[in-house]
Enzyme design. Structure first.
Site, PDB file in Angstrom:
ATOM      1  N   GLY A   1       0.834  -1.199   0.000  1.00 13.41           N
ATOM      2  CA  GLY A   1       0.000   0.000   0.000  1.00 13.41           C
ATOM      3  C   GLY A   1       0.870   1.250   0.000  1.00 13.41           C
ATOM      4  O   GLY A   1       2.103   1.164   0.059  1.00 13.41           O
ATOM      5  N   ASP A   2       0.215   2.399  -0.114  1.00 14.40           N
ATOM      6  CA  ASP A   2       0.902   3.704  -0.103  1.00 14.40           C
ATOM      7  C   ASP A   2       1.910   3.835  -1.244  1.00 14.40           C
ATOM      8  O   ASP A   2       2.924   4.514  -1.103  1.00 14.40           O
ATOM      9  CB  ASP A   2       1.632   3.934   1.246  1.00 14.40           C
ATOM     10  CG  ASP A   2       0.682   3.779   2.415  1.00 14.40           C
ATOM     11  OD1 ASP A   2      -0.445   4.263   2.308  1.00 14.40           O
ATOM     12  OD2 ASP A   2       1.082   3.167   3.429  1.00 14.40           O
TER      13      ASP A   2
ATOM     14  N   LYS B   1      -0.780   5.388  -5.612  1.00 15.73           N
ATOM     15  CA  LYS B   1      -1.818   5.083  -6.616  1.00 15.73           C
ATOM     16  C   LYS B   1      -2.679   6.310  -6.910  1.00 15.73           C
ATOM     17  O   LYS B   1      -3.100   6.525  -8.044  1.00 15.73           O
ATOM     18  CB  LYS B   1      -2.717   3.935  -6.115  1.00 15.73           C
ATOM     19  CG  LYS B   1      -1.983   2.613  -5.940  1.00 15.73           C
ATOM     20  CD  LYS B   1      -2.903   1.542  -5.390  1.00 15.73           C
ATOM     21  CE  LYS B   1      -3.308   1.786  -3.959  1.00 15.73           C
ATOM     22  NZ  LYS B   1      -2.218   1.721  -2.976  1.00 15.73           N
TER      23      LYS B   1
ATOM     24  N   ASN C   1      -9.948   2.992   5.098  1.00 11.94           N
ATOM     25  CA  ASN C   1      -8.564   2.673   5.501  1.00 11.94           C
ATOM     26  C   ASN C   1      -7.569   3.232   4.491  1.00 11.94           C
ATOM     27  O   ASN C   1      -6.406   3.440   4.788  1.00 11.94           O
ATOM     28  CB  ASN C   1      -8.358   1.157   5.687  1.00 11.94           C
ATOM     29  CG  ASN C   1      -8.872   0.319   4.528  1.00 11.94           C
ATOM     30  OD1 ASN C   1      -9.581   0.814   3.661  1.00 11.94           O
ATOM     31  ND2 ASN C   1      -8.546  -0.951   4.525  1.00 11.94           N
ATOM     32  N   ALA C   2      -8.030   3.453   3.257  1.00  8.47           N
ATOM     33  CA  ALA C   2      -7.159   4.016   2.228  1.00  8.47           C
ATOM     34  C   ALA C   2      -7.026   5.510   2.432  1.00  8.47           C
ATOM     35  O   ALA C   2      -7.891   6.141   3.032  1.00  8.47           O
ATOM     36  CB  ALA C   2      -7.772   3.751   0.851  1.00  8.47           C
TER      37      ALA C   2
ATOM     38  N   THR D   1      -3.709   7.535   9.121  1.00  4.70           N
ATOM     39  CA  THR D   1      -3.500   7.464  10.571  1.00  4.70           C
ATOM     40  C   THR D   1      -2.333   8.342  11.040  1.00  4.70           C
ATOM     41  O   THR D   1      -2.155   8.507  12.244  1.00  4.70           O
ATOM     42  CB  THR D   1      -3.185   6.007  10.984  1.00  4.70           C
ATOM     43  OG1 THR D   1      -2.032   5.587  10.248  1.00  4.70           O
ATOM     44  CG2 THR D   1      -4.340   5.077  10.690  1.00  4.70           C
TER      45      THR D   1
ATOM     46  N   VAL E   1       7.975  11.773 -10.378  1.00  2.00           N
ATOM     47  CA  VAL E   1       9.183  12.373  -9.796  1.00  2.00           C
ATOM     48  C   VAL E   1       8.846  13.528  -8.838  1.00  2.00           C
ATOM     49  O   VAL E   1       9.630  14.454  -8.675  1.00  2.00           O
ATOM     50  CB  VAL E   1      10.158  12.857 -10.912  1.00  2.00           C
ATOM     51  CG1 VAL E   1      10.800  11.680 -11.624  1.00  2.00           C
ATOM     52  CG2 VAL E   1       9.445  13.765 -11.912  1.00  2.00           C
TER      53      VAL E   1
HETATM   54  P1  IMP Z   1      -7.124  -2.536   8.079  1.00  2.00           P
HETATM   55  O1  IMP Z   1      -7.253  -2.480   6.596  1.00  2.00           O
HETATM   56  O2  IMP Z   1      -7.451  -1.214   8.743  1.00  2.00           O
HETATM   57  O3  IMP Z   1      -7.856  -3.673   8.690  1.00  2.00           O
HETATM   58  O4  IMP Z   1      -5.573  -2.779   8.415  1.00  2.00           O
HETATM   59  C1  IMP Z   1      -4.926  -4.013   8.115  1.00  2.00           C
HETATM   60  C2  IMP Z   1      -3.485  -3.779   7.676  1.00  2.00           C
HETATM   61  O5  IMP Z   1      -3.481  -3.094   6.424  1.00  2.00           O
HETATM   62  C3  IMP Z   1      -2.666  -2.896   8.613  1.00  2.00           C
HETATM   63  O6  IMP Z   1      -1.323  -3.321   8.583  1.00  2.00           O
HETATM   64  C4  IMP Z   1      -2.776  -1.515   7.999  1.00  2.00           C
HETATM   65  O7  IMP Z   1      -1.700  -0.677   8.350  1.00  2.00           O
HETATM   66  C5  IMP Z   1      -2.741  -1.881   6.527  1.00  2.00           C
HETATM   67  N1  IMP Z   1      -3.418  -0.885   5.674  1.00  2.00           N
HETATM   68  C6  IMP Z   1      -4.734  -0.723   5.512  1.00  2.00           C
HETATM   69  N2  IMP Z   1      -4.979   0.265   4.633  1.00  2.00           N
HETATM   70  C7  IMP Z   1      -3.790   0.707   4.217  1.00  2.00           C
HETATM   71  C8  IMP Z   1      -3.388   1.697   3.260  1.00  2.00           C
HETATM   72  O8  IMP Z   1      -4.197   2.362   2.603  1.00  2.00           O
HETATM   73  N3  IMP Z   1      -2.047   1.855   3.107  1.00  2.00           N
HETATM   74  C9  IMP Z   1      -1.134   1.114   3.776  1.00  2.00           C
HETATM   75  N4  IMP Z   1      -1.445   0.168   4.665  1.00  2.00           N
HETATM   76  C10 IMP Z   1      -2.782  -0.031   4.882  1.00  2.00           C
END
Ligand code: IMP
Length: 429
Positions: A16-17, A20, A42-43, A304, A418
């Site tokens: 992730g991160d 995108k 969560n994104a 977060t 870049v």
């Molecule tokens: P959850 O999706 O909140 O249940 O988190 C589960 C795992 O996915 C954790 O390690 C989070 O830090 C990671 N996670 C969830 N969403 C993201 C994101 O958008 N970017 C990076 N890590 C994520």
């Protein structure tokens, strides 16, 4: 630039991160519809336009382009309150949303009790996942347990009341069992969320037929993934994963189209690696270098604010991602973050605890903490790349680094980012 066809998936190929949001923002220029297919709040996508920074959690970043239609597919878990906060913030900043946002009637609602459950489960877990605390696991748990509430249920108050009351009782029992929260607060927050139901229903749509209709009329569609391949529920570092399938195949099930309607899949990779939350990161840097890379890359979570762990580029995971997603191309982001480093390492394989060497990503997550990555060292370029707009503008060592990423991953580089700004992008080919 190769012709990608009408329907393209954008998928993260690390943890992730990967940036995108920036790539979707660039490609959205050329399409008519952008649809999210999984995940929820969560994104966090950060997009910088001029002096303005937008952080989007649920609404696709295509919304920042006038006239594009943005959809949330059935595979998404939709946090109604967070969704409208984001929606209203865009309106306040003068973005015209009239007829531009659609929400699948089949999408699951993420209700306040999911957030409460997520937090208490993490607090009481012996094996912490380090979730974002947004209620994602409990909401998908209700979905597969067939206890969930969907957007369509908002149109039937009795059924809605029954399903929510049952959920509330279950949650309350669990909360009392571990001694957290109070019934009164929970009732009020659920009511506040459901009060937004009518407003949400006005945006209701059937994403599958809508997308297929657009494709049949010759329009273009971008399907936007959240999180990354190594966080996929099946293919990632289980159990340190998110609760949805983040990989490209989910773009079909998560929107309601068939897999044969997808023409191309662009994998987004950062020029190095980061991870937030618990779980193994095979190419993790030593503490001093980790701190340095975090500062250089501004590696703090958009959702977060947590510091991300940093590592060297890991071609074991990106090659695995190329295979599991069926990548047709790559977008490499944050190349500029490496501008000052004298040399760079690329992991090409792992030495397992028994001494054997593998170039494939192991299924046993626990074995990853005992592996030793095998690195190749490449010279840095020690020059600024932020103003490069063509591949030829990049220093030779930066091009050699990209060539090696392409070779090791097995997918052609189509875009290089870049910098955070919209214009800081290099189309390749
Ligand atoms: P959850 O999706 O909140 O249940 O988190 C589960 C795992 O996915 C954790 O390690 C989070 O830090 C990671 N996670 C969830 N969403 C993201 C994101 O958008 N970017 C990076 N890590 C994520």
């Amino acid at each position: 630039m190769p012709d990608r066809g009408a329907c393209t998936v954008i998928v993260g190929c690390q943890w992730g991160d990967e940036g995108k949001g920036k790539i979707v923002d660039v490609l959205a220029e050329d399409v008519d519809i952008v649809a999210r297919y999984q995940g929820g709040a969560n994104a966090g996508h950060t997009v910088t336009i001029g002096e303005n920074e937008f952080i989007l959690h649920q609404i696709p970043s295509g919304i920042l382009h006038q006239g594009k239609r943005c959809l949330l597919g059935n595979g998404v878990v939709l946090d109604v309150q967070q969704f409208f906060q984001e929606y209203d913030a865009l309106l306040e900043r003068g973005i015209n949303l009239e007829g531009r946002v659609g929400v699948s009637l089949r999408a699951q609602l993420l209700l306040p009790y999911h957030r409460v459950l997520d937090r208490v489960s993490e607090e009481h877990a012996t094996e912490k996942i380090g979730t974002t605390g947004k209620g994602i696991g409990p909401a998908y748990g209700d979905k597969v347990g067939r206890r969930g509430v969907r957007v369509a249920d908002l149109s039937n108050p009795e059924r809605l009341q029954q399903r929510v009351s049952e959920a509330q009782e279950r949650v309350q029992a669990r909360i009392s069992q571990i001694g957290a929260g109070s019934a009164h607060e929970l009732e009020k927050t659920i009511k506040d969320a459901l009060d937004l139901g009518e407003r949400l229903l006005e945006l209701g749509t059937d994403t599958g037929p809508e997308i297929m209709g657009a494709l049949n009329e010759g329009r273009k569609v971008l399907l936007e993934g959240a999180q990354g391949t190594a966080l996929d529920l099946d293919h990632g570092t289980y159990p340190f994963v998110t609760s949805s399938n983040t990989t490209a195949a989910a773009a079909a099930t998560g929107t309601g189209i068939g897999p044969t309607s997808i023409d191309s899949v662009i994998g987004v990779v950062k020029a190095y690696t980061t991870r937030v939350g618990e779980g193994p990161l095979p190419t993790a840097l030593n503490p001093e270098m980790d701190e340095h890379m975090r500062e250089l890359g501004g590696e703090f979570g958009a959702t977060t604010g947590r510091p991300r762990r940093c590592g060297w580029f890991d071609s074991v995971i990106t090659r695995f991602a190329a295979q599991v997603n069926g990548l047709t191309g790559l977008a490499v982001t944050k190349l500029d973050v490496l501008d000052t480093l004298p040399e760079l390492q690329l992991a090409t394989a792992y030495r397992l605890p028994d001494g054997s060497v593998t170039a494939t990503f192991p299924a046993d997550t626990w074995s990853l903490s005992g592996i030793e990555p095998l690195y190749e060292t490449l010279p840095g370029w020690q020059a600024s790349t932020g103003e490069a707009r063509r591949l030829e503008d990049l220093p030779p060592n930066a091009r050699a680094y990209l060539d090696r990423i392409e070779e090791l991953t097995g997918a052609p580089v189509e875009w290089v980012s870049v910098g955070t700004r919209r214009r800081q992008i290099i189309p390749v080919g």
